[in-house]
Design a protein around this motif. Sequence first.
Motif, PDB file in Angstrom:
ATOM      1  N   ARG A 102       0.558  -1.339  -0.068  1.00 54.76           N
ATOM      2  CA  ARG A 102      -0.084   0.082   0.048  1.00 54.76           C
ATOM      3  C   ARG A 102       0.904   1.296  -0.052  1.00 54.76           C
ATOM      4  NH1 ARG A 102      -2.275  -4.364   2.239  1.00 54.76           N
ATOM      5  NH2 ARG A 102      -0.652  -4.101   3.873  1.00 54.76           N
ATOM      6  N   ALA A 103       2.278   1.264  -0.282  1.00 56.59           N
ATOM      7  CA  ALA A 103       2.947   2.389  -0.407  1.00 56.59           C
ATOM      8  C   ALA A 103       3.202   2.505  -2.003  1.00 56.59           C
ATOM      9  CB  ALA A 103       4.328   2.031   0.177  1.00 56.59           C
ATOM     10  N   PHE A 104       3.363   3.875  -2.443  1.00 54.13           N
ATOM     11  CA  PHE A 104       3.719   3.965  -3.755  1.00 54.13           C
ATOM     12  C   PHE A 104       5.158   4.392  -3.918  1.00 54.13           C
ATOM     13  CE2 PHE A 104       4.569   6.810  -7.199  1.00 54.13           C
ATOM     14  CZ  PHE A 104       3.852   6.304  -8.342  1.00 54.13           C
ATOM     15  N   ILE A 105       5.701   3.202  -4.700  1.00 51.99           N
ATOM     16  CA  ILE A 105       7.261   3.107  -4.898  1.00 51.99           C
ATOM     17  C   ILE A 105       7.383   3.247  -6.285  1.00 51.99           C
ATOM     18  CG2 ILE A 105       9.535   1.899  -4.442  1.00 51.99           C
ATOM     19  CD1 ILE A 105       8.087   2.897  -1.837  1.00 51.99           C
ATOM     20  N   TRP A 106       7.944   4.324  -6.842  1.00 51.02           N
ATOM     21  CA  TRP A 106       8.328   4.528  -8.459  1.00 51.02           C
ATOM     22  C   TRP A 106       9.041   3.332  -8.625  1.00 51.02           C
ATOM     23  CZ3 TRP A 106       5.107   6.358 -11.667  1.00 51.02           C
ATOM     24  CH2 TRP A 106       5.597   6.348 -12.930  1.00 51.02           C
ATOM     25  N   ASN A 121       3.418   5.459   1.942  1.00 52.41           N
ATOM     26  CA  ASN A 121       4.673   6.533   1.846  1.00 52.41           C
ATOM     27  C   ASN A 121       4.406   6.693   0.034  1.00 52.41           C
ATOM     28  OD1 ASN A 121       6.819   6.995   3.854  1.00 52.41           O
ATOM     29  ND2 ASN A 121       5.939   4.822   4.247  1.00 52.41           N
ATOM     30  N   THR A 122       4.792   7.775  -0.341  1.00 56.85           N
ATOM     31  CA  THR A 122       5.055   8.067  -1.720  1.00 56.85           C
ATOM     32  C   THR A 122       6.315   8.385  -2.005  1.00 56.85           C
ATOM     33  OG1 THR A 122       2.806   9.218  -2.100  1.00 56.85           O
ATOM     34  CG2 THR A 122       4.437   9.885  -3.663  1.00 56.85           C
ATOM     35  N   VAL A 123       7.076   7.282  -2.843  1.00 54.85           N
ATOM     36  CA  VAL A 123       8.436   7.609  -3.151  1.00 54.85           C
ATOM     37  C   VAL A 123       8.628   7.889  -4.608  1.00 54.85           C
ATOM     38  CG1 VAL A 123      10.614   6.489  -2.858  1.00 54.85           C
ATOM     39  CG2 VAL A 123       8.989   6.178  -1.201  1.00 54.85           C
ATOM     40  N   GLN A 124       9.012   9.074  -4.906  1.00 52.59           N
ATOM     41  CA  GLN A 124       8.934   9.344  -6.535  1.00 52.59           C
ATOM     42  C   GLN A 124      10.145   8.794  -7.027  1.00 52.59           C
ATOM     43  OE1 GLN A 124       8.316  13.847  -6.151  1.00 52.59           O
ATOM     44  NE2 GLN A 124       5.987  13.310  -6.439  1.00 52.59           N
ATOM     45  N   PRO A 125      10.165   9.256  -8.529  1.00 56.85           N
ATOM     46  CA  PRO A 125      11.378   8.841  -9.304  1.00 56.85           C
ATOM     47  C   PRO A 125      12.594   9.032  -9.040  1.00 56.85           C
ATOM     48  CG  PRO A 125       9.490   9.552 -10.754  1.00 56.85           C
ATOM     49  CD  PRO A 125       9.198   9.823  -9.284  1.00 56.85           C
ATOM     50  N   PHE A 126      13.617   8.156  -9.236  1.00 59.08           N
ATOM     51  CA  PHE A 126      15.052   8.385  -9.055  1.00 59.08           C
ATOM     52  C   PHE A 126      15.525   8.760  -7.561  1.00 59.08           C
ATOM     53  CE2 PHE A 126      13.526  10.314 -13.355  1.00 59.08           C
ATOM     54  CZ  PHE A 126      14.475   9.367 -14.044  1.00 59.08           C
ATOM     55  N   VAL A 127      14.511   8.160  -6.869  1.00 52.40           N
ATOM     56  CA  VAL A 127      14.947   8.017  -5.370  1.00 52.40           C
ATOM     57  C   VAL A 127      15.727   6.969  -5.074  1.00 52.40           C
ATOM     58  CG1 VAL A 127      14.352   7.809  -2.955  1.00 52.40           C
ATOM     59  CG2 VAL A 127      12.953   9.639  -4.337  1.00 52.40           C
ATOM     60  N   LYS A 128      16.959   7.350  -3.955  1.00 50.87           N
ATOM     61  CA  LYS A 128      17.918   6.060  -3.509  1.00 50.87           C
ATOM     62  C   LYS A 128      17.558   6.189  -2.257  1.00 50.87           C
ATOM     63  CE  LYS A 128      21.097   6.799  -7.242  1.00 50.87           C
ATOM     64  NZ  LYS A 128      22.640   6.850  -7.878  1.00 50.87           N
ATOM     65  N   GLY A 138       3.003   7.406   5.745  1.00 49.65           N
ATOM     66  CA  GLY A 138       2.480   8.553   5.134  1.00 49.65           C
ATOM     67  C   GLY A 138       3.417   9.777   4.764  1.00 49.65           C
ATOM     68  N   ASN A 139       4.879   9.334   4.478  1.00 48.74           N
ATOM     69  CA  ASN A 139       5.601  10.198   4.068  1.00 48.74           C
ATOM     70  C   ASN A 139       5.827  10.521   2.681  1.00 48.74           C
ATOM     71  OD1 ASN A 139       7.217  10.320   6.911  1.00 48.74           O
ATOM     72  ND2 ASN A 139       7.433   8.192   6.298  1.00 48.74           N
ATOM     73  N   HIS A 140       6.165  11.735   2.235  1.00 51.78           N
ATOM     74  CA  HIS A 140       6.572  12.142   0.666  1.00 51.78           C
ATOM     75  C   HIS A 140       8.204  12.189   0.341  1.00 51.78           C
ATOM     76  CE1 HIS A 140       6.121  14.372  -3.164  1.00 51.78           C
ATOM     77  NE2 HIS A 140       7.245  14.889  -2.727  1.00 51.78           N
ATOM     78  N   ILE A 141       8.432  11.461  -0.415  1.00 54.34           N
ATOM     79  CA  ILE A 141       9.935  11.577  -0.685  1.00 54.34           C
ATOM     80  C   ILE A 141      10.228  11.875  -2.144  1.00 54.34           C
ATOM     81  CG2 ILE A 141      12.260  10.044  -0.544  1.00 54.34           C
ATOM     82  CD1 ILE A 141      10.705   9.990   2.111  1.00 54.34           C
TER      83      ILE A 141
END
Length: 226
Positions: A102-106, A121-128, A138-141
């Motif tokens: 249920r987390a969004f991991i690009w 959690n929302t983890v956007q493109p190109f995150v390491k 509930g975090n935004h990365i």
Amino acid sequence: MMKTKKLIIVGASGFAEIAHEYFDADTEYEVVAYAVEEEFLKTDTLNGLPVVAFETMHQRFAPQEHSVFVAATYTQLNRLRARLAAASKEKGYALASYISPRAFIWRNVELGEHCFIFEDNTVQPFVKVGNNVVMWSGNHIGHHSKIKDNCFISSHVVISGFCDIGENSFLGVNCTIINNIEIAKDNWIGPAVTITHNTDVAAFFKPAKHEPASVNTYRFLRIKEE
């Protein structure tokens, strides 16, 4: 889900019970035991499972047949979790991760080993994301950001784009890191703190202190006191 792997949870705290619940609900891991360091061994069972000494757990639970997750929070700026994870690897155990469905991991996010990422959690493109990182719910990365090893990101944290979060750092509930910021290692960023500039090693950011107003709610809202 079919249980095809066996897991030992190191720890017997609230986080250990939460980790048990999540691994049981969402993964192929069957939790078979808890382990704590011998000096903290106070009970033989927890949630119907054995609690064993960390120092000798390999004698009962073969490393070749079991994985480990260390359910420690940010104690000693995450050093306890890092130390026990390293000691588990030295014993021959593989380290498990939990990534909530249920987390969004690009798709191109890079995740290290031994991470625990909660729901929403929302983890956007190109995150390491490095090794031994916990992200509560509930975090935004933001895109292109890096979270280095042994960090703990609590709930509803905003890390904007192109940020660098240094090793061992703790980010408190509702804190905000604006874009293009470097958080040095061993930082403690308190709840609701906003960071707008690069930080020094071991910087400690206290939350703002809020004092009650001079009038109470009854007077302010013109409610008859009970």
